[in-house]
Design a protein around this motif. Structure first.
Motif, PDB file in Angstrom:
ATOM      1  N   VAL A  13       0.836  -1.202   0.000  1.00  0.00           N
ATOM      2  CA  VAL A  13       0.000   0.000   0.000  1.00  0.00           C
ATOM      3  C   VAL A  13       0.869   1.249   0.000  1.00  0.00           C
ATOM      4  O   VAL A  13       0.559   2.217  -0.710  1.00  0.00           O
ATOM      5  CB  VAL A  13      -0.968  -0.006   1.205  1.00  0.00           C
ATOM      6  N   GLU A  14       1.941   1.243   0.753  1.00  0.00           N
ATOM      7  CA  GLU A  14       2.853   2.390   0.765  1.00  0.00           C
ATOM      8  C   GLU A  14       3.480   2.592  -0.614  1.00  0.00           C
ATOM      9  O   GLU A  14       3.638   3.728  -1.065  1.00  0.00           O
ATOM     10  CB  GLU A  14       3.945   2.204   1.823  1.00  0.00           C
ATOM     11  N   ASP A  15       3.828   1.510  -1.279  1.00  0.00           N
ATOM     12  CA  ASP A  15       4.365   1.613  -2.643  1.00  0.00           C
ATOM     13  C   ASP A  15       3.321   2.199  -3.589  1.00  0.00           C
ATOM     14  O   ASP A  15       3.649   3.004  -4.462  1.00  0.00           O
ATOM     15  CB  ASP A  15       4.810   0.249  -3.156  1.00  0.00           C
ATOM     16  N   LEU A  16       2.068   1.809  -3.407  1.00  0.00           N
ATOM     17  CA  LEU A  16       0.991   2.348  -4.253  1.00  0.00           C
ATOM     18  C   LEU A  16       0.824   3.849  -4.031  1.00  0.00           C
ATOM     19  O   LEU A  16       0.614   4.601  -4.981  1.00  0.00           O
ATOM     20  CB  LEU A  16      -0.331   1.640  -3.956  1.00  0.00           C
ATOM     21  N   LYS A  17       0.923   4.271  -2.786  1.00  0.00           N
ATOM     22  CA  LYS A  17       0.737   5.688  -2.471  1.00  0.00           C
ATOM     23  C   LYS A  17       1.837   6.557  -3.070  1.00  0.00           C
ATOM     24  O   LYS A  17       1.613   7.739  -3.321  1.00  0.00           O
ATOM     25  CB  LYS A  17       0.667   5.883  -0.956  1.00  0.00           C
ATOM     26  N   GLN A  18       3.008   5.968  -3.326  1.00  0.00           N
ATOM     27  CA  GLN A  18       4.124   6.722  -3.896  1.00  0.00           C
ATOM     28  C   GLN A  18       3.991   6.897  -5.410  1.00  0.00           C
ATOM     29  O   GLN A  18       4.632   7.762  -5.988  1.00  0.00           O
ATOM     30  CB  GLN A  18       5.448   6.010  -3.587  1.00  0.00           C
ATOM     31  N   LYS A  19       3.156   6.084  -6.044  1.00  0.00           N
ATOM     32  CA  LYS A  19       3.046   6.106  -7.501  1.00  0.00           C
ATOM     33  C   LYS A  19       2.156   7.249  -7.980  1.00  0.00           C
ATOM     34  O   LYS A  19       1.297   7.741  -7.250  1.00  0.00           O
ATOM     35  CB  LYS A  19       2.488   4.774  -8.005  1.00  0.00           C
ATOM     36  N   ASP A  32      -0.718   9.017 -10.626  1.00  0.00           N
ATOM     37  CA  ASP A  32      -2.049   8.595 -11.051  1.00  0.00           C
ATOM     38  C   ASP A  32      -1.981   7.720 -12.296  1.00  0.00           C
ATOM     39  O   ASP A  32      -2.717   6.731 -12.411  1.00  0.00           O
ATOM     40  CB  ASP A  32      -2.938   9.821 -11.328  1.00  0.00           C
ATOM     41  N   ALA A  33      -1.097   8.061 -13.222  1.00  0.00           N
ATOM     42  CA  ALA A  33      -0.970   7.274 -14.447  1.00  0.00           C
ATOM     43  C   ALA A  33      -0.443   5.873 -14.142  1.00  0.00           C
ATOM     44  O   ALA A  33      -0.922   4.889 -14.722  1.00  0.00           O
ATOM     45  CB  ALA A  33      -0.049   7.985 -15.430  1.00  0.00           C
ATOM     46  N   ASP A  34       0.514   5.785 -13.228  1.00  0.00           N
ATOM     47  CA  ASP A  34       1.055   4.476 -12.850  1.00  0.00           C
ATOM     48  C   ASP A  34      -0.005   3.622 -12.160  1.00  0.00           C
ATOM     49  O   ASP A  34      -0.084   2.410 -12.383  1.00  0.00           O
ATOM     50  CB  ASP A  34       2.263   4.636 -11.932  1.00  0.00           C
ATOM     51  N   LEU A  35      -0.808   4.269 -11.319  1.00  0.00           N
ATOM     52  CA  LEU A  35      -1.870   3.538 -10.638  1.00  0.00           C
ATOM     53  C   LEU A  35      -2.900   3.015 -11.629  1.00  0.00           C
ATOM     54  O   LEU A  35      -3.359   1.871 -11.518  1.00  0.00           O
ATOM     55  CB  LEU A  35      -2.555   4.428  -9.593  1.00  0.00           C
ATOM     56  N   ALA A  36      -3.251   3.831 -12.601  1.00  0.00           N
ATOM     57  CA  ALA A  36      -4.219   3.399 -13.617  1.00  0.00           C
ATOM     58  C   ALA A  36      -3.664   2.237 -14.423  1.00  0.00           C
ATOM     59  O   ALA A  36      -4.381   1.275 -14.718  1.00  0.00           O
ATOM     60  CB  ALA A  36      -4.571   4.571 -14.524  1.00  0.00           C
ATOM     61  N   GLN A  37      -2.387   2.306 -14.735  1.00  0.00           N
ATOM     62  CA  GLN A  37      -1.743   1.234 -15.490  1.00  0.00           C
ATOM     63  C   GLN A  37      -1.697  -0.053 -14.665  1.00  0.00           C
ATOM     64  O   GLN A  37      -1.948  -1.145 -15.179  1.00  0.00           O
ATOM     65  CB  GLN A  37      -0.333   1.658 -15.888  1.00  0.00           C
ATOM     66  N   GLU A  38      -1.409   0.070 -13.392  1.00  0.00           N
ATOM     67  CA  GLU A  38      -1.364  -1.106 -12.522  1.00  0.00           C
ATOM     68  C   GLU A  38      -2.757  -1.708 -12.336  1.00  0.00           C
ATOM     69  O   GLU A  38      -2.916  -2.928 -12.266  1.00  0.00           O
ATOM     70  CB  GLU A  38      -0.772  -0.723 -11.166  1.00  0.00           C
ATOM     71  N   VAL A  75      -5.204  -1.663 -14.577  1.00  0.00           N
ATOM     72  CA  VAL A  75      -5.500  -2.392 -15.815  1.00  0.00           C
ATOM     73  C   VAL A  75      -4.786  -3.745 -15.817  1.00  0.00           C
ATOM     74  O   VAL A  75      -5.377  -4.772 -16.170  1.00  0.00           O
ATOM     75  CB  VAL A  75      -5.112  -1.551 -17.049  1.00  0.00           C
ATOM     76  N   ALA A  76      -3.530  -3.752 -15.399  1.00  0.00           N
ATOM     77  CA  ALA A  76      -2.763  -4.999 -15.372  1.00  0.00           C
ATOM     78  C   ALA A  76      -3.376  -6.003 -14.390  1.00  0.00           C
ATOM     79  O   ALA A  76      -3.459  -7.201 -14.685  1.00  0.00           O
ATOM     80  CB  ALA A  76      -1.320  -4.709 -15.006  1.00  0.00           C
ATOM     81  N   ALA A  77      -3.824  -5.512 -13.240  1.00  0.00           N
ATOM     82  CA  ALA A  77      -4.426  -6.396 -12.242  1.00  0.00           C
ATOM     83  C   ALA A  77      -5.751  -6.967 -12.748  1.00  0.00           C
ATOM     84  O   ALA A  77      -6.053  -8.145 -12.516  1.00  0.00           O
ATOM     85  CB  ALA A  77      -4.633  -5.649 -10.933  1.00  0.00           C
ATOM     86  N   LYS A  78      -6.527  -6.146 -13.442  1.00  0.00           N
ATOM     87  CA  LYS A  78      -7.799  -6.634 -13.984  1.00  0.00           C
ATOM     88  C   LYS A  78      -7.568  -7.679 -15.078  1.00  0.00           C
ATOM     89  O   LYS A  78      -8.311  -8.659 -15.164  1.00  0.00           O
ATOM     90  CB  LYS A  78      -8.633  -5.477 -14.516  1.00  0.00           C
ATOM     91  N   ARG A 103      -8.363  -8.354  -4.043  1.00  0.00           N
ATOM     92  CA  ARG A 103      -8.065  -7.418  -2.951  1.00  0.00           C
ATOM     93  C   ARG A 103      -7.059  -6.365  -3.386  1.00  0.00           C
ATOM     94  O   ARG A 103      -7.161  -5.201  -2.980  1.00  0.00           O
ATOM     95  CB  ARG A 103      -7.565  -8.178  -1.735  1.00  0.00           C
ATOM     96  N   ASN A 104      -6.094  -6.755  -4.203  1.00  0.00           N
ATOM     97  CA  ASN A 104      -5.136  -5.778  -4.716  1.00  0.00           C
ATOM     98  C   ASN A 104      -5.838  -4.745  -5.595  1.00  0.00           C
ATOM     99  O   ASN A 104      -5.502  -3.562  -5.547  1.00  0.00           O
ATOM    100  CB  ASN A 104      -4.018  -6.475  -5.494  1.00  0.00           C
TER     101      ASN A 104
END
Length: 68
Positions: free
Chosen positions: A7-13, A15-21, A23-26, A52-53
């Motif tokens: 979660v801490e790694d996610l918070k550092q990313k 908005d574009a990286d989060l959207a990309q991640e 899509v990859a998770a889906k 959950r991710n």
């Protein structure tokens, strides 16, 4: 501890990286469901973990949107 680090790694990313991640998770979830339907999936717990991710990623995106 492992989840908190993720979660801490996610918070550092960004908005574009989060959207990309997201899509990859889906895509991974789709592939896992497909493998499960064809009885090729060995670790069915991975489906729950990926779901959950996805929720964690969406939560961080929502938190960032509300903070702005």
């Amino acid at each position: 501890m492992k989840i908190n680090k993720y979660v801490e790694d996610l918070k550092q990313k960004s908005d574009a990286d989060l959207a990309q991640e997201l899509v990859a998770a889906k895509k991974e979830l789709f592939n896992l469901r497909f493998q499960n339907a064809t009885n090729q999936l060995d670790n069915t717990a991975r489906i729950k973990e990926v779901r959950r991710n996805i929720a964690r990623i969406q939560t961080v995106i929502t938190e960032k949107a509300k903070a702005q």
